[in-house]
Write a protein that holds these residues in place. Structure first.
Motif, PDB file in Angstrom:
ATOM      1  N   ALA A   1       3.037   3.497  -3.940  1.00  0.00           N
ATOM      2  CA  ALA A   1       2.072   2.488  -4.386  1.00  0.00           C
ATOM      3  C   ALA A   1       1.529   2.922  -5.739  1.00  0.00           C
ATOM      4  CB  ALA A   1       0.951   2.316  -3.370  1.00  0.00           C
ATOM      5  N   LEU A   2       2.304   2.670  -6.783  1.00  0.00           N
ATOM      6  CA  LEU A   2       2.048   3.264  -8.101  1.00  0.00           C
ATOM      7  C   LEU A   2       1.857   2.217  -9.193  1.00  0.00           C
ATOM      8  CD1 LEU A   2       4.669   6.158  -7.841  1.00  0.00           C
ATOM      9  CD2 LEU A   2       2.173   6.358  -7.683  1.00  0.00           C
ATOM     10  N   LEU A   3       1.485   0.990  -8.806  1.00  0.00           N
ATOM     11  CA  LEU A   3       1.276  -0.092  -9.763  1.00  0.00           C
ATOM     12  C   LEU A   3       2.522  -0.372 -10.585  1.00  0.00           C
ATOM     13  CD1 LEU A   3      -2.365   0.720 -11.011  1.00  0.00           C
ATOM     14  CD2 LEU A   3      -1.666  -1.060  -9.382  1.00  0.00           C
TER      15      LEU A   3
ATOM     16  N   PHE B   1       7.721  -3.780 -11.144  1.00  0.00           N
ATOM     17  CA  PHE B   1       8.723  -4.429 -10.293  1.00  0.00           C
ATOM     18  C   PHE B   1       8.165  -4.702  -8.899  1.00  0.00           C
ATOM     19  CE2 PHE B   1       9.761   0.174 -10.417  1.00  0.00           C
ATOM     20  CZ  PHE B   1       9.546   0.516  -9.091  1.00  0.00           C
ATOM     21  N   THR B   2       7.213  -3.889  -8.429  1.00  0.00           N
ATOM     22  CA  THR B   2       6.577  -4.179  -7.150  1.00  0.00           C
ATOM     23  C   THR B   2       5.673  -5.398  -7.272  1.00  0.00           C
ATOM     24  OG1 THR B   2       6.650  -1.841  -6.493  1.00  0.00           O
ATOM     25  CG2 THR B   2       5.090  -3.255  -5.329  1.00  0.00           C
ATOM     26  N   ALA B   3       4.955  -5.489  -8.371  1.00  0.00           N
ATOM     27  CA  ALA B   3       4.120  -6.669  -8.593  1.00  0.00           C
ATOM     28  C   ALA B   3       4.968  -7.932  -8.622  1.00  0.00           C
ATOM     29  CB  ALA B   3       3.345  -6.523  -9.903  1.00  0.00           C
TER      30      ALA B   3
ATOM     31  N   GLY C   1       0.829  -1.196   0.000  1.00  0.00           N
ATOM     32  CA  GLY C   1       0.000   0.000   0.000  1.00  0.00           C
ATOM     33  C   GLY C   1       0.865   1.248   0.000  1.00  0.00           C
ATOM     34  N   SER C   2       0.245   2.355   0.382  1.00  0.00           N
ATOM     35  CA  SER C   2       0.858   3.673   0.305  1.00  0.00           C
ATOM     36  C   SER C   2       1.433   4.073   1.665  1.00  0.00           C
ATOM     37  CB  SER C   2      -0.192   4.684  -0.153  1.00  0.00           C
ATOM     38  OG  SER C   2      -1.224   4.785   0.837  1.00  0.00           O
TER      39      SER C   2
ATOM     40  N   PRO D   1      -5.999  -1.213 -17.298  1.00  0.00           N
ATOM     41  CA  PRO D   1      -5.044  -2.231 -17.724  1.00  0.00           C
ATOM     42  C   PRO D   1      -3.884  -2.414 -16.747  1.00  0.00           C
ATOM     43  CG  PRO D   1      -5.696  -0.887 -19.593  1.00  0.00           C
ATOM     44  CD  PRO D   1      -6.270  -0.227 -18.375  1.00  0.00           C
ATOM     45  N   ALA D   2      -3.450  -1.332 -16.103  1.00  0.00           N
ATOM     46  CA  ALA D   2      -2.352  -1.446 -15.145  1.00  0.00           C
ATOM     47  C   ALA D   2      -2.768  -2.282 -13.937  1.00  0.00           C
ATOM     48  CB  ALA D   2      -1.889  -0.067 -14.698  1.00  0.00           C
ATOM     49  N   VAL D   3      -3.997  -2.108 -13.466  1.00  0.00           N
ATOM     50  CA  VAL D   3      -4.491  -2.929 -12.350  1.00  0.00           C
ATOM     51  C   VAL D   3      -4.553  -4.392 -12.771  1.00  0.00           C
ATOM     52  CG1 VAL D   3      -6.472  -3.408 -10.857  1.00  0.00           C
ATOM     53  CG2 VAL D   3      -5.761  -1.038 -11.268  1.00  0.00           C
ATOM     54  N   HIS D   4      -5.104  -4.654 -13.965  1.00  0.00           N
ATOM     55  CA  HIS D   4      -5.159  -6.026 -14.455  1.00  0.00           C
ATOM     56  C   HIS D   4      -3.758  -6.637 -14.523  1.00  0.00           C
ATOM     57  CE1 HIS D   4      -9.356  -6.784 -15.438  1.00  0.00           C
ATOM     58  NE2 HIS D   4      -9.458  -5.586 -16.005  1.00  0.00           N
ATOM     59  N   GLY D   5      -2.805  -5.897 -15.073  1.00  0.00           N
ATOM     60  CA  GLY D   5      -1.448  -6.415 -15.180  1.00  0.00           C
ATOM     61  C   GLY D   5      -0.818  -6.685 -13.824  1.00  0.00           C
TER      62      GLY D   5
END
Length: 396
Positions: free
Chosen positions: A219-221, A224-226, A182-183, A258-262
């Protein structure tokens, strides 16, 4: 320096004595716990993220010992905000057999001077300091499980650990691992200490081991965090998405979905069936219907206070600019769509953790971050809604 009266045993600080860190870097002056792996750090030059991920929120030394005293030499990095009041030293909290047993700070260290009006960072080196605890209920055959939580908001290089009896890594308690991203609120901004950030509180109430990947401003999608979430062993996963995307005015609605999906796709590559909870933003009145970016409130700084304001135009929502209202609607839609094929994916509206009634009673002091009392409320509510009566209730 250590006190000369005791026969101290120096124990090398190694990864098996640490919980909550994903990487441990030898800086030449000490060991720096990181909450992002080296590969991720190499893919982003943002000084804000570098500062946030190196602040050891949720990171703690965990060992078993008969010691009645311990010392920890550390090299902290103190933050100084130009024009703002001095910040207190970061807080270390000691738990013995799960119960509070002391707290303290370390003076000295490096200094990071941040000018919020220009976004500049200036680093000045300093010297290590020593944290000391005595009177632990050890000795003889009395063995304790000890946790020393590092400051959640102060970069900390670990230099030396000394005790008056041998230590060994704490045994695995067999508790589920909860991985959270999270942030700054998840990071613990304005919490009273490292064990009372809302994720730390919720973890204790939920009976789980916390790995906190809450990064102030980060927390910017980011892919590398994913990948870090994907590759970190965990039983339960939650991600709180939204406020930083508005703060930074980073993307428009077209890119957000799309970024959330990815991001979710990447997590699922490593955790295909783990309970995964998507949490939308807590209430933040300045950004509910006004886009970012956020900016320091210079009038507050002139009064010696830190506060923030929204600088966007609500009319820009028509062009795809993000607000918290827009993000909540989109996250609910995405989770509903994906849940048809992913029964372990869940959604929680962040206003159930902090909503309008809470803002009236406990307003955000700087317009973005909750205070210590509010962290406790959020942690207790998350424990109830996720661990007691929610998607994490049937945890392994």
């Amino acid at each position: 320096m250590s006190t000369p009266q005791r026969d101290w045993i120096t124990t090398p600080i190694t990864a098996d004595l640490l919980r909550g860190a994903l990487d441990l870097e030898d800086t030449g002056r000490g060991l720096l716990p990181h909450r992002l792996p080296a590969r991720a750090r190499a893919q982003c030059a943002d000084p804000q993220l570098a500062m946030a991920e190196s602040q050891p929120s949720g990171v703690r030394l965990a060992f078993r010992t008969r010691a009645t005293a311990l010392e920890l030499d550390t090299l902290p990095t103190k933050r100084v905000y130009t024009g703002a009041p001095p910040r207190p030293d970061g807080l270390y909290e000691l738990l013995v057999n799960g119960e509070p047993a002391g707290q303290g700070g370390v003076t000295g260290g490096d200094t990071l001077t941040i000018d919020m009006s220009t976004g500049s960072f200036d680093h000045s080196p300093g010297s290590p300091g020593t944290l000391r605890f005595t009177g632990l209920p050890g000795g003889g055959e009395h063995v304790n499980d000890v946790e020393l939580w590092l400051p959640h908001n102060e970069t900390t290089e670990l230099v030396a650990l000394r005790t008056d009896a041998p230590v060994e890594p704490a045994p695995d308690r067999g508790r589920p691992v909860w991985l959270h991203h999270g942030s700054s609120i998840s990071h613990g901004s304005d919490a009273a200490g490292p064990t009372t950030t809302w994720p730390a509180l919720a973890a204790r109430l939920g009976g789980v081991e916390l790995i906190n990947l809450g990064f102030g401003g980060g927390a910017l999608l980011d892919p590398f965090t994913a990948r870090a979430l994907r590759d970190t062993p965990a039983d339960l996963i939650s991600i709180k998405i939204g406020i930083n995307l508005v703060n930074a005015d980073l993307m428009r609605l077209r890119a957000f979905g799309p970024a959330v999906h990815g991001f979710l796709d990447t997590i699922r590559e490593g955790h295909p069936t783990a309970p995964l909870l998507v949490v939308s933003p807590l209430l933040c009145p300045i950004h509910e219907d006004t886009p970012g970016p956020s900016a320091p409130d210079l009038s507050a700084l002139s009064e010696g206070r830190v506060a923030f304001r929204a600088t966007g135009d609500p009319a820009e929502r028509a062009a795809g600019k993000l607000t918290l209202t827009v993000i909540r609607e989109e996250l609910a839609r995405i989770v509903e769509q994906r849940a048809a094929d992913d029964p372990h994916l869940h959604h929680l509206d962040g206003r159930a953790l902090y909503g309008e009634a809470d803002a009236a009673e406990l307003p955000l002091p700087d317009a973005l971050h909750p205070d210590a009392v509010t962290h406790r409320r959020i942690g207790e509510r998350f424990a109830e809604l996720a661990f007691s009566n929610g998607p994490f209730a049937d945890r392994p």
